[in-house]
Scaffold this motif. Sequence first.
Motif, PDB file in Angstrom:
ATOM      1  N   PRO A   1      -8.999 -12.591  15.565  1.00 16.38           N
ATOM      2  CA  PRO A   1      -8.961 -11.973  14.183  1.00 16.38           C
ATOM      3  C   PRO A   1      -7.392 -11.061  13.764  1.00 16.38           C
ATOM      4  N   PRO A   2      -7.370 -11.589  12.345  1.00 18.81           N
ATOM      5  CA  PRO A   2      -6.139 -12.099  11.460  1.00 18.81           C
ATOM      6  C   PRO A   2      -5.882 -10.572  11.126  1.00 18.81           C
ATOM      7  N   THR A   3      -4.544 -10.652  11.552  1.00 18.78           N
ATOM      8  CA  THR A   3      -3.293  -9.658  10.891  1.00 18.78           C
ATOM      9  C   THR A   3      -2.879  -9.189   9.762  1.00 18.78           C
ATOM     10  N   GLU A   4      -2.876  -8.331   9.314  1.00 16.59           N
ATOM     11  CA  GLU A   4      -2.010  -8.175   7.879  1.00 16.59           C
ATOM     12  C   GLU A   4      -1.108  -9.413   7.955  1.00 16.59           C
TER      13      GLU A   4
ATOM     14  N   ASP B   1      -7.818 -17.438  -6.634  1.00 20.25           N
ATOM     15  CA  ASP B   1      -9.083 -16.573  -6.644  1.00 20.25           C
ATOM     16  C   ASP B   1      -9.188 -16.527  -4.868  1.00 20.25           C
ATOM     17  N   TYR B   2      -8.858 -17.376  -4.085  1.00 18.39           N
ATOM     18  CA  TYR B   2      -9.310 -17.578  -2.904  1.00 18.39           C
ATOM     19  C   TYR B   2      -8.501 -16.386  -2.325  1.00 18.39           C
ATOM     20  N   ALA B   3      -6.997 -15.938  -2.899  1.00 21.87           N
ATOM     21  CA  ALA B   3      -6.120 -15.431  -2.331  1.00 21.87           C
ATOM     22  C   ALA B   3      -6.500 -13.410  -2.460  1.00 21.87           C
ATOM     23  N   PHE B   4      -7.328 -13.627  -3.486  1.00 19.46           N
ATOM     24  CA  PHE B   4      -7.789 -12.329  -3.568  1.00 19.46           C
ATOM     25  C   PHE B   4      -9.142 -12.198  -2.403  1.00 19.46           C
ATOM     26  N   GLU B   5      -9.666 -13.399  -2.616  1.00 20.77           N
ATOM     27  CA  GLU B   5     -10.908 -12.880  -1.724  1.00 20.77           C
ATOM     28  C   GLU B   5     -10.577 -12.352   0.147  1.00 20.77           C
ATOM     29  N   LEU B   6      -9.583 -12.930   0.054  1.00 16.54           N
ATOM     30  CA  LEU B   6      -8.830 -12.251   1.643  1.00 16.54           C
ATOM     31  C   LEU B   6      -9.193 -11.502   1.592  1.00 16.54           C
ATOM     32  N   ILE B   7      -7.858 -10.862   0.442  1.00 12.30           N
ATOM     33  CA  ILE B   7      -7.476  -9.511   0.660  1.00 12.30           C
ATOM     34  C   ILE B   7      -8.752  -8.265   0.546  1.00 12.30           C
ATOM     35  N   LYS B   8      -9.749  -8.911  -0.221  1.00 13.63           N
ATOM     36  CA  LYS B   8     -10.966  -8.446  -1.168  1.00 13.63           C
ATOM     37  C   LYS B   8     -11.661  -7.787   0.581  1.00 13.63           C
ATOM     38  N   CYS B   9     -12.192  -8.966   1.478  1.00 11.51           N
ATOM     39  CA  CYS B   9     -12.726  -9.019   2.810  1.00 11.51           C
ATOM     40  C   CYS B   9     -11.879  -8.224   4.404  1.00 11.51           C
ATOM     41  N   ALA B  10     -10.302  -7.878   4.055  1.00 13.12           N
ATOM     42  CA  ALA B  10      -9.828  -7.832   4.854  1.00 13.12           C
ATOM     43  C   ALA B  10      -9.652  -6.485   5.644  1.00 13.12           C
ATOM     44  N   ARG B  11     -10.759  -5.387   4.707  1.00 11.91           N
ATOM     45  CA  ARG B  11     -11.206  -4.519   5.192  1.00 11.91           C
ATOM     46  C   ARG B  11     -11.722  -4.189   6.623  1.00 11.91           C
TER      47      ARG B  11
ATOM     48  N   PRO C   1      -4.018  -3.706   3.348  1.00  9.39           N
ATOM     49  CA  PRO C   1      -3.590  -4.882   2.628  1.00  9.39           C
ATOM     50  C   PRO C   1      -2.443  -3.615   2.939  1.00  9.39           C
ATOM     51  N   ARG C   2      -1.440  -4.604   2.440  1.00  7.45           N
ATOM     52  CA  ARG C   2      -0.200  -3.761   1.481  1.00  7.45           C
ATOM     53  C   ARG C   2       0.878  -5.066   0.595  1.00  7.45           C
ATOM     54  N   LEU C   3       1.435  -4.811  -0.464  1.00  8.08           N
ATOM     55  CA  LEU C   3       2.433  -4.585  -2.022  1.00  8.08           C
ATOM     56  C   LEU C   3       2.257  -5.852  -0.735  1.00  8.08           C
ATOM     57  N   ARG C   4       2.456  -7.459  -0.670  1.00  9.71           N
ATOM     58  CA  ARG C   4       3.337  -8.251  -0.133  1.00  9.71           C
ATOM     59  C   ARG C   4       1.991  -8.967  -0.012  1.00  9.71           C
ATOM     60  N   THR C   5       0.248  -8.291   0.964  1.00  8.68           N
ATOM     61  CA  THR C   5      -0.029  -9.088   0.496  1.00  8.68           C
ATOM     62  C   THR C   5      -1.301  -9.505  -1.112  1.00  8.68           C
ATOM     63  N   TYR C   6      -1.271  -8.415  -1.518  1.00  3.74           N
ATOM     64  CA  TYR C   6      -1.440  -8.386  -3.067  1.00  3.74           C
ATOM     65  C   TYR C   6      -0.905  -9.752  -3.367  1.00  3.74           C
ATOM     66  N   GLY C   7       0.592  -9.435  -3.556  1.00  5.50           N
ATOM     67  CA  GLY C   7       1.610  -9.795  -4.831  1.00  5.50           C
ATOM     68  C   GLY C   7       1.167 -11.174  -4.767  1.00  5.50           C
ATOM     69  N   PRO C   8       0.610 -12.068  -3.341  1.00  7.40           N
ATOM     70  CA  PRO C   8       0.608 -13.879  -4.792  1.00  7.40           C
ATOM     71  C   PRO C   8      -1.486 -13.811  -5.343  1.00  7.40           C
ATOM     72  N   ALA C   9      -1.898 -12.931  -4.819  1.00 12.51           N
ATOM     73  CA  ALA C   9      -2.975 -13.207  -6.503  1.00 12.51           C
ATOM     74  C   ALA C   9      -2.378 -13.211  -7.272  1.00 12.51           C
TER      75      ALA C   9
END
Length: 530
Positions: A84-87, A104-114, A120-128
């Motif tokens: 399992p991936p971590t944040e 798009d891939y970066a954002f898709e990762l975040i949307k599947c994180a839950r 996700p944290r601020l740093r998780t969203y930053g790249p996308a």
Amino acid sequence: MKKKRTPETQLQYELGTCSKQNDLKKAISLYNSALSQNLRLSHHHFNSILHLCSSPESLSSPNKSFALENGFRVFEHMQSNKIPPTEATITQVARLAAAKNDPDYAFELIKCARDKGVSPRLRTYGPALLKYCENLRIEEAYGVEEHMKGNGVKLEEGELSALLRVSAEVGREEKVYEYLSKLRGVVRGVSEETAGVVEKWFQGAKAAEVGVEAWDVGKVREVRERCGGGWHGMGWLGKGPWEVKRVKIGYNGVCCGCGERLVCVDIDCGETERFAQSIAGLAMEREIKSDFKSFMEWIDSHSGYEAIVDGANIGLYQQNFSEGGFSIAQLEAVVMELYTRNKRWPLVVLHKKRLRAFQENPSSQKLLEEWLSQGILYATPSGSNDDWYWLYAAVKMKCLLVTNDEMRDHIFELLGSSFFLQWKERHQVHYTFGKGVPNLKMPPTYSILIQESENGSWHIPIASENTDELSRSWLCITRPSSFSNSSNSGESMHITSKNCSNGGHHSSGNGVASLTGKRKERDPSPSRLD
């Protein structure tokens, strides 16, 4: 005898060394060797390698292709092993995706994180978010912001500045206005980078076109006051080109560029009370609970002070020389200066161990007894941290705090930054001494935050490390064609918060904030000499 490391723990140790040395090639070599030995890899191993692959150094030329290729290879291996991936995992792979220009891939990762149990944290969203902004994919960028909002993640200046820039570049004036509003709630002063974005927008042709030509100044003023002052949120006012200048603001709050007086925005009473409660909660976790609770009860029955004095900070000011020590003379001088200004005694908060300095000669012993009997001094108990006491007293009683302590210690970091900085700006009094005479530097008569007036003009503070507010640069942004519509130019406008429980603040002529209402006589301080 040291316990022998397993191959897996040895690998983790060596990967940690690679991280310290930023040696990606060595880390990949270790990883390949681990695969050939069929070692059982954990998410710690994978995250260590992904951290190196996604570092700024690794993603810069000529290492970028090597970092991207191996980063995605490691992540695919992690997924195939059903680890399992971590944040941290998602953040690092999102950085790789953004570096590959695939937000798009970066954002898709975040949307599947839950779904994977990851918040996700601020740093998780930053790249996308930042890559969408860079590519002018504005609707996608706004979509990321909405997703952040849904997960309770708040934007900070870097992200707001990027959204402001892309909104300005594509001419979305309503979003520019919105992000200026959001910046106001996040920073006291904008960075030079953000200031440049703001200047470019207001100097552009689109900014000159937007806005209304006629408006009800009285209604705008009413809404502005209802919002707490310095902001109305009703949209762009005026038409025509803007004039953008870098200026200073005088001590009286008057802009040296346009002559408009900035407002003083008082802090919301509900927020202040919650702030006091959070201080009390943290203090009672760290202090002897009964001691601090007794202090809170004492404060509740002695609410008439208008200034709290950090006794240790003043007594030890510039005493780092061979004959130096705790200076009672300095402390007494500050107390008398405050009394002379306002005809009311302050409350000195001082640790009990400092009372010994008063007991060294009869005159200071007498002063100590007078202060204790009149409730001028509260001695905090042995083993306590007096910082919690003077901070709680100043916040709870909504009064001034005399100290040069910038409150940057870890205990103050627990309180958060945004509201704390705003509170300090309105309540902290700095001081110096000249030939034994104190010089008190009162809080500015205006608030250091983005301000929008009822004539449509803007004043935006630029971040500065200098504590002298008179040296701070501001952006003064006006429309000369509409400036005459306002009756605020050159007038004082102090916006007060709605009636606080202790009467609220008003500004007195001598610069010391006063409390309305009559003050009852004080009972003696409960502190004792023993």
